[in-house]
Scaffold this motif. Structure first.
Motif, PDB file in Angstrom:
ATOM      1  N   CYS A 155      -7.689   6.557  -5.414  1.00  0.00           N
ATOM      2  CA  CYS A 155      -7.875   5.558  -4.361  1.00  0.00           C
ATOM      3  C   CYS A 155      -9.218   4.860  -4.480  1.00  0.00           C
ATOM      4  CB  CYS A 155      -7.750   6.221  -2.990  1.00  0.00           C
ATOM      5  SG  CYS A 155      -6.167   7.039  -2.713  1.00  0.00           S
ATOM      6  N   LEU A 204      -4.748  -2.347   4.227  1.00  0.00           N
ATOM      7  CA  LEU A 204      -5.476  -1.736   3.117  1.00  0.00           C
ATOM      8  C   LEU A 204      -6.356  -0.607   3.613  1.00  0.00           C
ATOM      9  CD1 LEU A 204      -6.599  -5.013   1.317  1.00  0.00           C
ATOM     10  CD2 LEU A 204      -4.587  -3.612   0.796  1.00  0.00           C
ATOM     11  N   TRP A 205      -6.629   0.358   2.724  1.00  0.00           N
ATOM     12  CA  TRP A 205      -7.557   1.436   3.036  1.00  0.00           C
ATOM     13  C   TRP A 205      -8.974   0.946   2.746  1.00  0.00           C
ATOM     14  CZ3 TRP A 205     -10.380   5.082  -0.304  1.00  0.00           C
ATOM     15  CH2 TRP A 205     -11.037   6.077   0.432  1.00  0.00           C
ATOM     16  N   ALA A 206      -9.825   1.094   3.736  1.00  0.00           N
ATOM     17  CA  ALA A 206     -11.192   0.567   3.599  1.00  0.00           C
ATOM     18  C   ALA A 206     -12.204   1.646   3.255  1.00  0.00           C
ATOM     19  CB  ALA A 206     -11.596  -0.123   4.898  1.00  0.00           C
ATOM     20  N   GLY A 207     -11.768   2.881   3.023  1.00  0.00           N
ATOM     21  CA  GLY A 207     -12.705   3.938   2.667  1.00  0.00           C
ATOM     22  C   GLY A 207     -13.585   4.316   3.830  1.00  0.00           C
ATOM     23  N   SER A 251       0.845  -1.190   0.000  1.00  0.00           N
ATOM     24  CA  SER A 251       0.000   0.000   0.000  1.00  0.00           C
ATOM     25  C   SER A 251       0.879   1.238   0.000  1.00  0.00           C
ATOM     26  CB  SER A 251      -0.918   0.016   1.233  1.00  0.00           C
ATOM     27  OG  SER A 251      -1.668  -1.178   1.315  1.00  0.00           O
ATOM     28  N   ARG A 302      -8.207  -1.129  -5.171  1.00  0.00           N
ATOM     29  CA  ARG A 302      -8.421  -2.283  -4.279  1.00  0.00           C
ATOM     30  C   ARG A 302      -7.855  -2.047  -2.872  1.00  0.00           C
ATOM     31  NH1 ARG A 302      -6.127  -4.555  -8.753  1.00  0.00           N
ATOM     32  NH2 ARG A 302      -4.415  -5.520  -7.572  1.00  0.00           N
ATOM     33  N   GLY A 303      -7.957  -0.806  -2.402  1.00  0.00           N
ATOM     34  CA  GLY A 303      -7.502  -0.492  -1.053  1.00  0.00           C
ATOM     35  C   GLY A 303      -6.009  -0.302  -0.910  1.00  0.00           C
ATOM     36  N   ARG A 304      -5.257  -0.428  -2.000  1.00  0.00           N
ATOM     37  CA  ARG A 304      -3.793  -0.374  -1.918  1.00  0.00           C
ATOM     38  C   ARG A 304      -3.244   1.046  -1.996  1.00  0.00           C
ATOM     39  NH1 ARG A 304      -1.121  -4.529  -5.901  1.00  0.00           N
ATOM     40  NH2 ARG A 304       0.697  -3.855  -4.668  1.00  0.00           N
ATOM     41  N   GLY A 361     -14.172   1.973   6.684  1.00  0.00           N
ATOM     42  CA  GLY A 361     -13.075   1.437   7.482  1.00  0.00           C
ATOM     43  C   GLY A 361     -13.125   1.869   8.931  1.00  0.00           C
ATOM     44  N   LEU A 371      -5.612   1.791   8.898  1.00  0.00           N
ATOM     45  CA  LEU A 371      -5.789   0.793   7.850  1.00  0.00           C
ATOM     46  C   LEU A 371      -6.338  -0.503   8.428  1.00  0.00           C
ATOM     47  CD1 LEU A 371      -2.417   1.375   5.955  1.00  0.00           C
ATOM     48  CD2 LEU A 371      -4.612   2.518   5.590  1.00  0.00           C
ATOM     49  N   THR A 372      -6.796  -1.370   7.570  1.00  0.00           N
ATOM     50  CA  THR A 372      -7.254  -2.684   8.025  1.00  0.00           C
ATOM     51  C   THR A 372      -6.058  -3.505   8.483  1.00  0.00           C
ATOM     52  OG1 THR A 372      -6.991  -3.809   5.892  1.00  0.00           O
ATOM     53  CG2 THR A 372      -9.059  -2.592   6.246  1.00  0.00           C
TER      54      THR A 372
END
Length: 408
Positions: free
Chosen positions: A162, A402-405, A122, A167-169, A408, A397-398
Motif C-alpha cells: 500500500c 483512496l487511502w491517505a495513509g 480501490s 497511489r492510495g488505491r 488521512g 477513505l478520502t
C-alpha cells in the motif's frame, strides 16, 4: 445502468512476493522463517473441508510448485490462490509457481492495471501465506519469531503493498498475534498510528484453540479497535475450518455453504454483549454473501425477546440483535442477487461490495457487469452506497475513495 460507480472492493487478496520475510527478519531467522522453496508436489487433497498437501524431495517426479516453508509447515502456492484469467473448467487443485500465476497477484503495478480492467478504484487485500487471520504465525512454535513475522507482514503491507506506488488505491489490512490479546492490542495501535483502519480476525476463534468472544480474553484487542476506529475483518475460512458435512464430502459441498461460519460467527457476536461494551466497534464478513442475513436477524430477535431470561444474555445484550447489527455489522458480497432483492431487510448501510481477485470465485474482469445486472432495480444513490460509499465511511477513505495513509 448508464453509469456504474467505481468499485471499492473490500475483499481481494495478495499473494505475498518471495522476499517479504527474508527482507525483514533478522539474519538468524533466514533459514527457519518463511521462505520459498521450489519442489515437486507429492500429493494434494481437499476433502471434508481439509486441505492436505505433501511436498516431495528435489529430484522426485511430479509437478513442480513454489512452496512456502516455515518451521514444520510446507504450503504450496495453488491455482485456487490465483485463478483469474483461467477458464472455470481449467481451475483445478494443483500446485503452481510464481511464473504460472497472473502477475497482478503479487505485483502492485500489475494489480492496479487489473483493477482498471475491472472498473475497480480501490481494494482491501487479505493475506495468502499467513492465512486469513494470521493462523500460520499463531500455530508456530517460536513465539518470538511469530511476532516478528506478524510485524514484518504488516510493515510490508503498509510500506510496500500500500506504499507510494499504489497511489492510495490499495487499502491496508493488517494482522495481530492472536496468542496474546495485549500484544494484539499493541499491534492494532501501532498500525492505527500510521493510518490503518482494518485488522484480520478469526470468525470462530475456538476452532483455532483460542478463547471465544464470550470471554473477556479479547477485551484488550477489542478496546484498541474501538478506540482507534479499526474494523475487525473476518474472512470465510479464518477459523481454519471450512463448513462441510462429512469427512468424505466433496469440496463442492463446502463451497456451497461457505457462508455458514459467518452465520454462526455473527450470532456469536450479536449475543456476546461486546457491542454494548465497545460502542464504536465495527465488524465485517468478507466473502460471506448477504442473502442469509434477514432470517438470522429475525430469529435472533425472537430468541432475545422470548428466551433471553434463560438464554444467558439478559444481563449483557441490552437491545434487540437486529439493532446491534444495524450499528455494528457489515456483510460483504460479490454475487448475491437474492440478497440484493431483500436489501431492505438487511439495510443499505450494512452492505459492501467485493471482487475476490484473484481467487477462483472472483468476478474479475466482469465485476461491473455482474453488479449492473444484479443492482439494476436499485436507485442510483443506493448503488453508490453499496459499491463504494459504505466502504469509504467504514474504512476512513478520502472522498475519492483512496487511502491517505497516516495523514488521512
Amino acid at each position: 445502468m448508464e453509469t456504474f460507480p467505481k468499485i471499492i472492493s473490500v475483499d481481494d487478496h495478495t499473494v505475498e512476493p518471495p522476499n517479504v520475510w527474508r527482507d525483514r527478519l533478522p539474519s538468524k531467522y533466514h533459514d527457519i522463517g518463511p521462505r520459498i522453496v521450489r519442489a515437486p508436489v507429492k500429493e494434494m487433497t481437499f476433502v471434508g473441508g481439509k486441505f492436505a498437501p505433501k511436498m516431495g524431495d528435489k529430484g522426485d517426479g511430479g509437478p513442480i510448485a513454489d512452496w512456502w516453508v516455515y518451521e514444520d509447515l510446507h504450503r504450496p502456492l495453488t491455482r485456487l490462490d490465483t485463478a483469474v484469467g483461467y477458464a472455470r473448467d481449467d481451475i483445478k487443485l494443483e500446485g503452481i509457481t510464481y511464473e504460472q500465476m497472473r502477475p497482478g497477484s503479487f505485483s502492485v503495478p500489475d494489480r492496479l492495471a487489473d483493477m482498471d480492467v475491472n472498473h475497480v478504484q480501490s481494494a482491501l487485500c487479505f493475506p495468502t501465506f499467513p492465512r486469513f487471520c494470521g493462523q500460520t504465525f499463531t500455530e508456530a512454535k517460536d513465539r518470538e519469531l511469530g511476532l516478528l513475522g506478524v510485524r514484518a507482514y504488516n510493515d510490508w503491507m503498509v510500506e510496500e503493498w500500500c506504499g507510494p506506488q499504489a497511489r492510495g488505491r490499495l487499502i491496508p489490512l493488517t494482522l495481530v498475534p492472536l496468542w496474546d490479546a495485549e500484544l494484539a492490542a499493541a499491534e492494532v495501535r501501532r498500525n492505527a498510528a500510521r493510518g490503518v483502519r482494518a485488522v484480520c480476525f478469526s470468525e470462530i476463534p475456538p476452532h483455532l484453540g483460542l478463547p471465544s468472544i464470550h470471554t473477556d480474553y479479547w477485551d484488550p484487542f477489542l478496546r484498541a479497535c474501538d478506540e482507534t476506529g479499526t474494523v475487525v475483518a473476518m474472512h470465510i475460512g479464518s477459523s481454519s475450518k471450512m463448513p462441510s458435512t462429512s469427512a468424505d464430502a466433496p469440496a463442492a459441498v463446502g463451497s456451497t455453504i461457505t457462508f455458514a461460519n459467518c452465520c454462526f460467527s455473527m450470532v456469536d457476536w450479536l449475543m456476546s454483549g461486546k457491542f454494548d461494551r465497545f460502542p464504536n466497534l465495527k465488524i465485517m464478513y468478507a466473502e460471506g454473501q448477504i442473502g442469509w442475513i434477514p432470517y438470522v436477524l429475525e430469529r435472533a430477535d425472537v430468541v432475545w425477546e422470548e428466551n433471553r431470561g434463560w438464554g444467558g444474555v439478559a444481563d449483557k445484550v441490552l437491545r434487540p440483535p437486529s439493532e446491534l447489527f444495524t450499528e455494528h455489522v457489515y456483510g460483504c458480497f460479490f454475487d448475491d442477487a437474492f440478497g440484493l432483492k431483500n436489501l431492505d431487510a438487511i439495510g443499505v448501510g450494512n452492505v459492501l461490495y467485493e471482487t475476490d481477485y484473484p481467487h477462483s470465485d472472483s468476478t474479475w474482469p466482469k465485476s461491473r457487469e455482474v453488479g449492473e445486472s444484479q443492482m439494476g432495480h436499485l436507485a442510483p444513490d443506493v448503488v453508490e452506497r453499496i459499491v463504494r460509499g459504505n466502504a469509504i465511511s467504514l474504512l476512513g477513505l478520502t472522498g475519492e475513495g483512496l487511502w491517505a495513509g497516516a495523514g488521512g
